[in-house]
Design an enzyme around this catalytic site. Structure first.
Site, PDB file in Angstrom:
ATOM      1  N   LYS A   1      -1.689  -7.596   1.732  1.00 60.03           N
ATOM      2  CA  LYS A   1      -1.505  -8.472   2.881  1.00 60.03           C
ATOM      3  C   LYS A   1      -0.546  -7.766   3.849  1.00 60.03           C
ATOM      4  O   LYS A   1      -0.159  -6.624   3.626  1.00 60.03           O
ATOM      5  CB  LYS A   1      -0.962  -9.836   2.436  1.00 60.03           C
ATOM      6  CG  LYS A   1      -2.007 -10.598   1.613  1.00 60.03           C
ATOM      7  CD  LYS A   1      -1.615 -12.018   1.262  1.00 60.03           C
ATOM      8  CE  LYS A   1      -0.653 -12.101   0.122  1.00 60.03           C
ATOM      9  NZ  LYS A   1      -0.603 -13.456  -0.494  1.00 60.03           N
TER      10      LYS A   1
ATOM     11  N   LEU B   1       0.829  -1.212   0.000  1.00 60.83           N
ATOM     12  CA  LEU B   1       0.000   0.000   0.000  1.00 60.83           C
ATOM     13  C   LEU B   1       0.859   1.254   0.000  1.00 60.83           C
ATOM     14  O   LEU B   1       0.475   2.269  -0.577  1.00 60.83           O
ATOM     15  CB  LEU B   1      -0.921  -0.012   1.221  1.00 60.83           C
ATOM     16  CG  LEU B   1      -1.879  -1.216   1.275  1.00 60.83           C
ATOM     17  CD1 LEU B   1      -2.654  -1.218   2.585  1.00 60.83           C
ATOM     18  CD2 LEU B   1      -2.839  -1.193   0.082  1.00 60.83           C
TER      19      LEU B   1
ATOM     20  N   GLU C   1       5.160  -8.349  10.133  1.00 56.94           N
ATOM     21  CA  GLU C   1       5.701  -9.503  10.837  1.00 56.94           C
ATOM     22  C   GLU C   1       6.499 -10.406   9.905  1.00 56.94           C
ATOM     23  O   GLU C   1       7.443 -11.065  10.331  1.00 56.94           O
ATOM     24  CB  GLU C   1       4.567 -10.270  11.524  1.00 56.94           C
ATOM     25  CG  GLU C   1       3.874  -9.371  12.537  1.00 56.94           C
ATOM     26  CD  GLU C   1       2.883 -10.091  13.418  1.00 56.94           C
ATOM     27  OE1 GLU C   1       2.688  -9.642  14.545  1.00 56.94           O
ATOM     28  OE2 GLU C   1       2.285 -11.092  12.991  1.00 56.94           O
TER      29      GLU C   1
ATOM     30  N   VAL D   1       2.986  -7.059   6.094  1.00 54.46           N
ATOM     31  CA  VAL D   1       4.438  -7.245   5.977  1.00 54.46           C
ATOM     32  C   VAL D   1       5.152  -7.026   7.312  1.00 54.46           C
ATOM     33  O   VAL D   1       6.320  -7.367   7.455  1.00 54.46           O
ATOM     34  CB  VAL D   1       5.077  -6.298   4.940  1.00 54.46           C
ATOM     35  CG1 VAL D   1       4.577  -6.621   3.551  1.00 54.46           C
ATOM     36  CG2 VAL D   1       4.836  -4.830   5.279  1.00 54.46           C
TER      37      VAL D   1
END
Lengths: 736, 317
Positions: A692, A621, A696, A694
């Site tokens: 999705k 994003l 972690e 990132v």
């Protein structure tokens, strides 16, 4: 809005704002000190007094007496509340250890009193005057010693504990041509975020407001109400800026409870921050693990049998560290066994820390994979490529929504000059340094969580987003603003974002790397509704209306967006909820982590030279804030590999190195060149954002990559973290 | 932190007189004392601020050495051209310690008087003979990775945390003081720090209220200077083992260790074997060591660090 079919084209795909590496919109406030953290919110309520928390000096037992008379008489003291003043408080849904009340001590530095005074110094001084009588009991503090008593545990609370089996592991392992059977361990770790747990509490009659530092506003509100026996609607939680959390602020903690109790007793607003030592022993930590891994493979490298059993400990009624999560999904192989075992320990509460499960799990699994590759005589990347799977190995009808693991590894190998790695360890030397390269896979599941938002359009003030989502340093403000700007067709400076207030719609919150995708998806849903309202007001067909450059257009008509708002503005609220796509598809994020280390041939000091992460994690994003997340996580991975360990005194039952002098985390000098590459990917299964997490993924696998690099440099295989020099010394070249 | 009174001393002698008050302490940089006061490990009722005394110059002595004022900041001392040229081991030791911010505040005398970083000393819920004489030692049998391997006692296994003091020990520095009666004295660095014995709370041979005015460095030794601080991270950590060494062209030299004992550790007699290498030398220096399971590695580490220094000394032009 319900997301139950793969996303089709939508306004986010325009990527005019989303996907751009824009600066953080909260950056100016952060860098000028005008983004106040909880303890600094002097303006929110007048007449704030100071609370200081006293922690128990034993690890297990009972308090027989508390003499607080000197403290009560000390200068400036307004109130003293001790744990004997009330029965044990109800626990929050997410709490394992009791936070306050009653004479029983479950763990070291459990909160046993709060002193409220006019000044911080007076409160702290008076707290030291409290005399406590203890009746200590024997505790269980040593995971290794308790291992024989450990029981099978389940990853999901509520589910019956069982081994997960596919095929016949034992049979296949016995017949495998090449076998590995090793045990690995990871230590207890502390979140060690910069900002301590801190809360200002104020009562208005039976209504309580806390200004705090918390990752999950809705959980905090629910659990504070439950703990204090209040109706939830009487509690407001506000946490717009959080100075780091890493899972340590997912839950209600003693700072909030004792600020509230202190404020009630003093009849004034009270602020409380936990001291650094209390952060280690009063709150939560990542539990230590002992992991047994067995892998069997055919001579061509194909895994035929894989087993991973992880042991961890926690207080009674606690849960396991789910360190086998990735092993269920990461590599092919027909015969599989995973299991979690849990021992009861009387140490402080174990709980989530950045990538719970995968972070320690991969520290073991990915070293085992390196060892297997060597036994097979294969390059570690090729070994992993041979064992790639595009479906859930447990359920071959269930594909991964996206899985570019091989691409991560291939791309990274080229970029990192992997071909320069010597296949035989201990070969490369530069002066006094032994050099080595290591690789490991990063894997972290992508979770989606329901998330709501409210969006308002005003004629002259642009778009305002309100959601109880938190920004724990991750960049939530910015990606939420980007989402709203993209959806409403305005520039980023026309969007205002307010976060972290429980009076806003409940969001996914910040945890499990689900916040970025889920919270923006919630904003997406609210914006869809707002677009419909705008179109409706303007008499446009909402399916045809285009929102672009501050205008709404349909056919040959165009109206300034602000004009649609009218004098009163337009507000829309919605939340994104999820259907069964997560069941039909396995959603995960992938990385290839590459590390080069130098190890001092005489002293065994390991220093990282360079690091590369190649990530495949859906749509990114904001590449700038995503990169910050990943390099921060890589740094944490280096800490886990080389130095981080809460040292347990197994006689006295506490973490001894409970400050930042004793609990070492990497400093700037430890972290050299870091590079992050995001592969092009969109994942329409995850949400309309096609993104999705990132935050972690960045830590997952890093520790093993460092460990594998150290092995490549020295030929010494260390299976017990952290890899401190004492574990290498005996295997290093002789000195004169 | 307990309430305390505060005064600024104008002369060294006045400071020493003021310190006769019970429970008085000098404060200079405060980089250690203030932390300890916040934790109530130190509970002085009166602080004597000595920052205004001057004593902040580095001057040559008549015999060719240097006199370092007690209040010379660690940053200034490390950067002094004469120190860098003639006493490089000292400059390197200083720069291996703490952080730039702390070194800007920390003083020469304060550095000598740092207290141990033993974690049990820092936790007031734990028994510690150094903090509370007679209470017992929680560290013995506990987490001891950082703690002493030699010269410890049944009462205390703490180490001295200073890097600077290790270099001063190798250089045979001398500590100059003034007492409340105006008498001055010189204390050899070897006699300055004590072993814990059964009074670990007494860390130096300073008398009550005695005030450090400066540190004398004897004339330069020549040779090559090394300070090898071995630690778990690259900066801002206390030593697991530190080796200060001055090695002459003929292979003779001096060696002092940090991170192994309650004081900077040096055994002059063992230095005779230095030309024969690290193994016999370190065997002599650490003769009588009684490490724990957790810190036995320090013996190997000290030897290997010294070997690495000697290899570098041989290799340099």
């Amino acid at each position: 809005m319900k997301f139950d079919a793969p996303a089709s084209d939508n306004p986010i795909d325009r990527l005019k704002v989303v996907g751009q590496p824009v600066d953080r919109i909260d950056g100016p406030r952060k860098t000028t000190g005008t983004a106040p953290y909880a303890y600094e919110r002097h303006e929110v309520v007048p007449n704030q007094a100071y609370g200081h928390v006293l922690g128990a000096g034993i690890a297990k037992g009972r308090i027989t007496a508390i003499d607080a008379s000197a403290a009560k008489a000390a200068p400036g003291v307004l109130a003293v509340v001790t744990t004997l003043d009330m029965p044990r408080l109800e626990k929050g849904v997410t709490n394992t250890a009791s936070l306050f009340g009653g004479p029983d001590i479950q763990h070291y530095h459990q909160a046993i009193a709060v002193v409220v005074a006019e000044s911080f110094e007076q409160a702290r001084d008076a707290a030291a005057m409290i005399r406590v009588g203890y009746a200590p009991q024997r505790g269980r503090f040593d995971l290794t010693a308790e291992a024989p008593k450990a029981e099978l545990a389940s990853a999901d609370s509520g589910a019956p504990p069982q081994e997960d089996r596919v095929g016949d592991f034992e049979g296949a392992f016995a017949q495998a041509a090449i076998r590995l059977d090793e045990t690995y361990s990871t230590p207890d770790q502390s979140h060690a975020m910069m900002e301590p747990h801190a809360t200002i509490a104020a009562w208005e009659g039976e209504k309580l407001t806390i200004w705090t530092s918390n990752q999950m506003i809705a959980w905090g509100k629910r659990d504070l109400a439950r703990t204090l026996g209040l109706p939830a609607e009487n509690v407001r939680v506000d946490s717009p800026f959080v100075g780091g959390g890493f899972g340590g602020k997912l839950f209600l903690r003693a700072d909030a409870v004792l600020a509230a109790l202190g404020a009630r007793a003093a009849g004034r607003p009270v602020k409380v921050a936990l001291t650094r030592p209390l952060m280690a022993n009063n709150t939560t930590h990542r539990p230590a693990t002992i992991q047994h891994i067995r892998i069997g493979a055919a001579p061509d490298g194909r895994i035929t049998a894989i087993a991973h059993v992880s042991l961890s400990g926690d207080l009674e009624d606690g849960g396991p560290e789910t360190a086998v999560a990735q092993t269920k999904l990461l590599y092919a192989g027909r015969n599989r066994l995973t299991a979690l075992r849990l021992a009861v320990l009387d140490l402080p509460e174990g709980n989530a820390m950045r990538a719970p499960g995968e972070a320690p799990g991969l520290m073991a699994l990915e070293v085992a994979m390196d060892e297997m590759a060597e036994r097979l005589g294969m390059d570690p990347i090729e070994f992993r490529v041979v064992n790639d799977t595009q479906v859930d190995p447990d359920d071959p009808d269930r594909p991964f929504s996206q899985r570019q693991l091989i691409e991560c590894l291939r791309h990274g190998a080229q970029r990192f000059d992997w071909s320069r790695r010597a296949a035989t360890p201990g070969q490369r030397r530069e002066g006094r340094w032994l050099l080595g390269m290591g690789v490991a896979v990063g894997f972290r599941n992508n979770l989606v969580m329901a998330s709501g938002a409210r969006v308002r359009l005003d004629r002259d003030r642009g778009v305002t987003v309100e959601t109880d989502m938190t920004d724990i340093g991750t960049g939530s403000y910015t990606i939420i603003a980007q989402t709203a700007a993209e959806m409403m067709g305005v520039s980023l400076d026309k969007v205002t974002v307010h976060l972290g207030d429980s009076s806003f719609p409940a969001s996914a919150g910040s945890g499990g790397q689900w916040g970025g995708n889920s919270a923006t998806a919630g904003v997406y849903a609210a914006c869809v509704k707002l677009r419909e309202a705008v179109a409706g007001r303007l008499g446009f067909n909402s399916a045809e209306a285009e929102f672009v450059e501050g205008m709404v257009r349909a056919g040959n008509r165009g109206v300034r967006l602000g004009d649609a708002a009218g004098a009163d503005g337009l507000t829309a609220e919605d939340k994104m909820e999820y259907g069964d796509l997560a069941k039909r598809y396995q959603q995960s994020t992938f990385a290839g982590h590459f590390v080069e280390v130098a190890v001092d041939a005489a002293t065994g000091e390991s220093r990282v030279r360079r690091m590369l992460a190649v990530c495949a994690a859906g749509r990114i994003l904001n590449p700038k804030s995503a990169r910050s997340q990943v390099i921060g996580a890589m740094t944490m991975g280096v800490g886990a590999a080389l130095m981080e360990e809460l040292a347990v005194d197994t006689r006295r039952g506490f973490f001894v190195n409970h400050d930042l002098a004793g609990y070492e985390v990497p400093v700037c000098a430890d972290i050299p060149h870091q590079e992050v590459i995001f592969l092009d990917e969109v994942d329409p299964i995850s949400s309309p954002m096609k993104a999705k997490g990132v935050g972690e993924l960045g830590i997952c696998g890093v520790g093993a990559a460092v460990a594998n690099a150290i092995y490549n440099a020295t030929g010494v295989r260390v299976r017990h973290y952290p890899i401190t020099l004492d574990k290498l010394l005996e295997g290093l070249p002789a000195t004169m | 932190m307990r309430p305390f009174t505060y005064e600024r001393a104008r002369t060294a002698a006045e400071a020493a007189v003021a310190a006769r008050r019970p429970h008085a302490k000098f404060i200079a940089g405060g980089t250690n004392l203030l932390d300890l006061m916040k934790l109530q490990i130190e509970t002085p009722t009166h602080l004597i601020d000595v920052n205004g005394l001057g004593l902040d110059r580095i001057e040559p002595t008549a015999d060719g050495g240097l006199r370092i004022g007690a209040l010379v900041r660690n940053t200034e001392l490390a950067a002094d051209e004469r120190v860098r040229r003639d006493y490089a081991v000292l400059s390197r030791a200083l720069l291996a310690g703490a952080s730039a911010q702390l070194r800007n505040k920390a003083t020469t005398a304060g550095n000598l008087l740092q207290r141990t970083r033993c974690p049990y000393f820092y936790d007031t819920a734990q028994p510690c003979n150094k903090r509370q004489p007679g209470a017992g030692c929680a560290a013995i049998g506990g987490v001891t990775r950082q703690l002493a391997v030699i010269g410890a006692s049944e009462a205390c296994i703490a180490t001295h945390p200073s890097d600077m003091a290790v270099a001063l020990r190798a250089l045979d520095a001398v500590v100059e003081t003034v007492k409340a009666d105006g008498a001055t004295r010189s204390i050899a660095i070897a006699e300055f720090h004590r072993l814990p014995g059964d009074t670990p709370q007494v860390e130096t041979t300073l008398e009550a209220s005695e005030f450090i005015t400066g540190v004398i460095l004897p004339p330069p030794l020549g040779g090559r200077h090394f300070y090898r601080k071995v630690r778990d991270r690259a900066s801002y950590a206390f030593a697991l083992v530190a080796v200060a060494a001055v090695v002459q062209r003929d292979g003779t030299g001096r060696v002092a260790l940090g991170g192994v004992a309650h004081r900077p550790w040096r055994v002059e007699a063992a230095e005779a074997t230095l030309p024969r290498g690290a193994k016999p030398t370190m065997a002599g220096i650490l003769d009588g060591a009684r490490p724990s399971h957790d810190n036995a590695f320090k013996l190997t580490l000290a030897e290997r660090a010294l070997a690495s220094i000697l290899a570098e000394a041989r290799a340099e032009p």
